[in-house]
Design a protein around this motif. Sequence first.
Motif, PDB file in Angstrom:
ATOM      1  N   VAL A  31     -14.690  -9.877   8.720  1.00  9.14           N
ATOM      2  CA  VAL A  31     -13.758  -9.493   7.654  1.00  9.14           C
ATOM      3  C   VAL A  31     -14.518  -8.914   6.467  1.00  9.14           C
ATOM      4  O   VAL A  31     -14.127  -7.880   5.897  1.00  9.14           O
ATOM      5  CB  VAL A  31     -12.908 -10.708   7.210  1.00  9.14           C
ATOM      6  N   LEU A  32     -15.616  -9.555   6.097  1.00  6.17           N
ATOM      7  CA  LEU A  32     -16.419  -9.077   4.967  1.00  6.17           C
ATOM      8  C   LEU A  32     -16.979  -7.685   5.234  1.00  6.17           C
ATOM      9  O   LEU A  32     -16.863  -6.780   4.395  1.00  6.17           O
ATOM     10  CB  LEU A  32     -17.552 -10.065   4.693  1.00  6.17           C
ATOM     11  N   HIS A  33     -17.584  -7.486   6.414  1.00  3.05           N
ATOM     12  CA  HIS A  33     -18.169  -6.190   6.730  1.00  3.05           C
ATOM     13  C   HIS A  33     -17.101  -5.105   6.860  1.00  3.05           C
ATOM     14  O   HIS A  33     -17.312  -3.955   6.460  1.00  3.05           O
ATOM     15  CB  HIS A  33     -18.978  -6.284   8.022  1.00  3.05           C
ATOM     16  N   SER A  34     -15.953  -5.472   7.425  1.00  2.26           N
ATOM     17  CA  SER A  34     -14.870  -4.504   7.550  1.00  2.26           C
ATOM     18  C   SER A  34     -14.359  -4.071   6.175  1.00  2.26           C
ATOM     19  O   SER A  34     -14.070  -2.889   5.951  1.00  2.26           O
ATOM     20  CB  SER A  34     -13.724  -5.095   8.373  1.00  2.26           C
ATOM     21  N   TYR A  35     -14.251  -5.028   5.266  1.00  2.00           N
ATOM     22  CA  TYR A  35     -13.830  -4.715   3.897  1.00  2.00           C
ATOM     23  C   TYR A  35     -14.781  -3.708   3.259  1.00  2.00           C
ATOM     24  O   TYR A  35     -14.355  -2.712   2.645  1.00  2.00           O
ATOM     25  CB  TYR A  35     -13.785  -6.004   3.081  1.00  2.00           C
ATOM     26  N   LEU A  36     -16.081  -3.924   3.424  1.00  2.00           N
ATOM     27  CA  LEU A  36     -17.073  -3.025   2.831  1.00  2.00           C
ATOM     28  C   LEU A  36     -17.085  -1.668   3.531  1.00  2.00           C
ATOM     29  O   LEU A  36     -17.251  -0.630   2.876  1.00  2.00           O
ATOM     30  CB  LEU A  36     -18.455  -3.673   2.893  1.00  2.00           C
ATOM     31  N   ARG A  37     -16.901  -1.657   4.846  1.00  3.74           N
ATOM     32  CA  ARG A  37     -16.891  -0.391   5.588  1.00  3.74           C
ATOM     33  C   ARG A  37     -15.694   0.476   5.211  1.00  3.74           C
ATOM     34  O   ARG A  37     -15.807   1.703   5.091  1.00  3.74           O
ATOM     35  CB  ARG A  37     -16.877  -0.664   7.097  1.00  3.74           C
ATOM     36  N   VAL A  38     -14.533  -0.154   5.038  1.00  2.00           N
ATOM     37  CA  VAL A  38     -13.338   0.600   4.632  1.00  2.00           C
ATOM     38  C   VAL A  38     -13.571   1.267   3.283  1.00  2.00           C
ATOM     39  O   VAL A  38     -13.197   2.430   3.072  1.00  2.00           O
ATOM     40  CB  VAL A  38     -12.107  -0.316   4.581  1.00  2.00           C
ATOM     41  N   ARG A  39     -14.202   0.561   2.370  1.00  2.00           N
ATOM     42  CA  ARG A  39     -14.478   1.129   1.051  1.00  2.00           C
ATOM     43  C   ARG A  39     -15.464   2.292   1.149  1.00  2.00           C
ATOM     44  O   ARG A  39     -15.294   3.317   0.482  1.00  2.00           O
ATOM     45  CB  ARG A  39     -15.013   0.037   0.110  1.00  2.00           C
ATOM     46  N   LEU A  40     -16.490   2.148   1.990  1.00  2.00           N
ATOM     47  CA  LEU A  40     -17.445   3.245   2.166  1.00  2.00           C
ATOM     48  C   LEU A  40     -16.764   4.466   2.785  1.00  2.00           C
ATOM     49  O   LEU A  40     -17.075   5.612   2.417  1.00  2.00           O
ATOM     50  CB  LEU A  40     -18.613   2.794   3.044  1.00  2.00           C
ATOM     51  N   TRP A  41     -15.858   4.241   3.716  1.00  2.00           N
ATOM     52  CA  TRP A  41     -15.134   5.360   4.325  1.00  2.00           C
ATOM     53  C   TRP A  41     -14.305   6.101   3.281  1.00  2.00           C
ATOM     54  O   TRP A  41     -14.273   7.346   3.264  1.00  2.00           O
ATOM     55  CB  TRP A  41     -14.237   4.835   5.448  1.00  2.00           C
ATOM     56  N   LYS A  42     -13.655   5.371   2.391  1.00  2.00           N
ATOM     57  CA  LYS A  42     -12.867   6.014   1.340  1.00  2.00           C
ATOM     58  C   LYS A  42     -13.767   6.757   0.362  1.00  2.00           C
ATOM     59  O   LYS A  42     -13.413   7.841  -0.122  1.00  2.00           O
ATOM     60  CB  LYS A  42     -12.030   4.962   0.592  1.00  2.00           C
ATOM     61  N   ILE A  43     -14.922   6.192   0.053  1.00  2.00           N
ATOM     62  CA  ILE A  43     -15.854   6.867  -0.855  1.00  2.00           C
ATOM     63  C   ILE A  43     -16.293   8.196  -0.258  1.00  2.00           C
ATOM     64  O   ILE A  43     -16.336   9.225  -0.945  1.00  2.00           O
ATOM     65  CB  ILE A  43     -17.065   5.964  -1.139  1.00  2.00           C
ATOM     66  N   GLN A  44     -16.613   8.198   1.029  1.00  2.00           N
ATOM     67  CA  GLN A  44     -17.034   9.438   1.678  1.00  2.00           C
ATOM     68  C   GLN A  44     -15.904  10.458   1.713  1.00  2.00           C
ATOM     69  O   GLN A  44     -16.141  11.659   1.535  1.00  2.00           O
ATOM     70  CB  GLN A  44     -17.513   9.132   3.096  1.00  2.00           C
ATOM     71  N   LYS A  45     -14.691   9.998   1.927  1.00  2.00           N
ATOM     72  CA  LYS A  45     -13.555  10.921   2.028  1.00  2.00           C
ATOM     73  C   LYS A  45     -13.162  11.497   0.677  1.00  2.00           C
ATOM     74  O   LYS A  45     -12.837  12.685   0.570  1.00  2.00           O
ATOM     75  CB  LYS A  45     -12.369  10.198   2.663  1.00  2.00           C
ATOM     76  N   PHE A  46     -13.192  10.658  -0.363  1.00  2.00           N
ATOM     77  CA  PHE A  46     -12.710  11.095  -1.687  1.00  2.00           C
ATOM     78  C   PHE A  46     -13.850  11.147  -2.708  1.00  2.00           C
ATOM     79  O   PHE A  46     -13.614  10.959  -3.902  1.00  2.00           O
ATOM     80  CB  PHE A  46     -11.628  10.132  -2.194  1.00  2.00           C
ATOM     81  N   VAL A  47     -15.070  11.416  -2.257  1.00  2.00           N
ATOM     82  CA  VAL A  47     -16.216  11.281  -3.142  1.00  2.00           C
ATOM     83  C   VAL A  47     -16.122  12.185  -4.366  1.00  2.00           C
ATOM     84  O   VAL A  47     -16.424  11.759  -5.497  1.00  2.00           O
ATOM     85  CB  VAL A  47     -17.524  11.544  -2.361  1.00  2.00           C
ATOM     86  N   VAL A  48     -15.700  13.423  -4.192  1.00  2.00           N
ATOM     87  CA  VAL A  48     -15.613  14.337  -5.340  1.00  2.00           C
ATOM     88  C   VAL A  48     -14.545  13.855  -6.316  1.00  2.00           C
ATOM     89  O   VAL A  48     -14.753  13.877  -7.544  1.00  2.00           O
ATOM     90  CB  VAL A  48     -15.310  15.771  -4.864  1.00  2.00           C
ATOM     91  N   HIS A  49     -13.415  13.432  -5.791  1.00  2.00           N
ATOM     92  CA  HIS A  49     -12.349  12.904  -6.654  1.00  2.00           C
ATOM     93  C   HIS A  49     -12.804  11.658  -7.396  1.00  2.00           C
ATOM     94  O   HIS A  49     -12.552  11.510  -8.606  1.00  2.00           O
ATOM     95  CB  HIS A  49     -11.110  12.587  -5.812  1.00  2.00           C
ATOM     96  N   ILE A  50     -13.509  10.756  -6.697  1.00  3.27           N
ATOM     97  CA  ILE A  50     -13.946   9.507  -7.321  1.00  3.27           C
ATOM     98  C   ILE A  50     -14.948   9.776  -8.442  1.00  3.27           C
ATOM     99  O   ILE A  50     -14.880   9.171  -9.519  1.00  3.27           O
ATOM    100  CB  ILE A  50     -14.558   8.567  -6.258  1.00  3.27           C
TER     101      ILE A  50
END
Length: 287
Positions: free
Chosen positions: A162-181
């Motif tokens: 659960v912990l690793h999945s939580y962190l992986r989901v956040r990394l995936w969003k960062i990669q997808k929306f990096v310019v926006h973030i």
Amino acid sequence: MNDSAISFSTAGLLVDESEDENENEDEDLKINSMEKDECKHTAGGDMEHKSNHNHNHNHNHNHSGNNNDYDDDEEVEEDEEEFPLSDVITMLTIAWKNEKLAPDILDYESEVVERVKQAIDDKECEIDEMEEQLSKTQSIENKMISASIDWYKKEIERIRYVLHSYLRVRLWKIQKFVVHILSDELAYNSLSAAEQKFATKYADLAERNFKECFLKDIPSKYQDVTEPEMVVKPNVNQFVILKANENNDNILIEDNKQHVQLQKGSIFVSRYKNFKKLIGGGSVDLI
């Protein structure tokens, strides 16, 4: 406490003492109770007082004892200000589900993540020590303990997933929306320090790669990856399913044009942007 009836704990017995006109008859009982009570709570005291003074001193001593109990309770409450580990794991699971279902990136749950990490490390050290001790002796009881240890390991692996999945989901969003973030202060501040560093480096590497691969071959006016039409943004207008965790009669949605009432346990569908703040505050969860 009622002044007319004072209780003393005497060797496990509860002695009820009442004020009586004949104080001389009760004086021995009062002095005896006071001596035992003083031995328990004050490690001895001066018992050479008059009967009325003994009564008042005993009442004050009981009041002081109550204050000490209150102080002890306050210390326990301060020690228990941190949530139990089971509650922290539940909070991590809720944060994980919300993060997976939210279209944009939510605030990083730093305290929950760090405490779960520390708990996993501590439990693994305990298990290693137990296994080392069990390896020195063999018995039926040790076999039962070994079986229990296996279950503990499986539970730790579930929590780690659960912990690793939580962190992986956040990394995936960062990669997808990096310019926006990187261009949105609110989104950038929702990241941890490590995530902010990762987002910056990832954006630099992605831009360099794009330029070397194809941007150099197209007109210069199209080479800027930070142009508004080039930025990938999360769709906060998408509909999501939510569950209310508390009653709230004062909710304005759709740009403050519509008023709704929430009842604890109710499930409803709405645009994500209408309840984004409530999700962060824990009033509602995504399901």
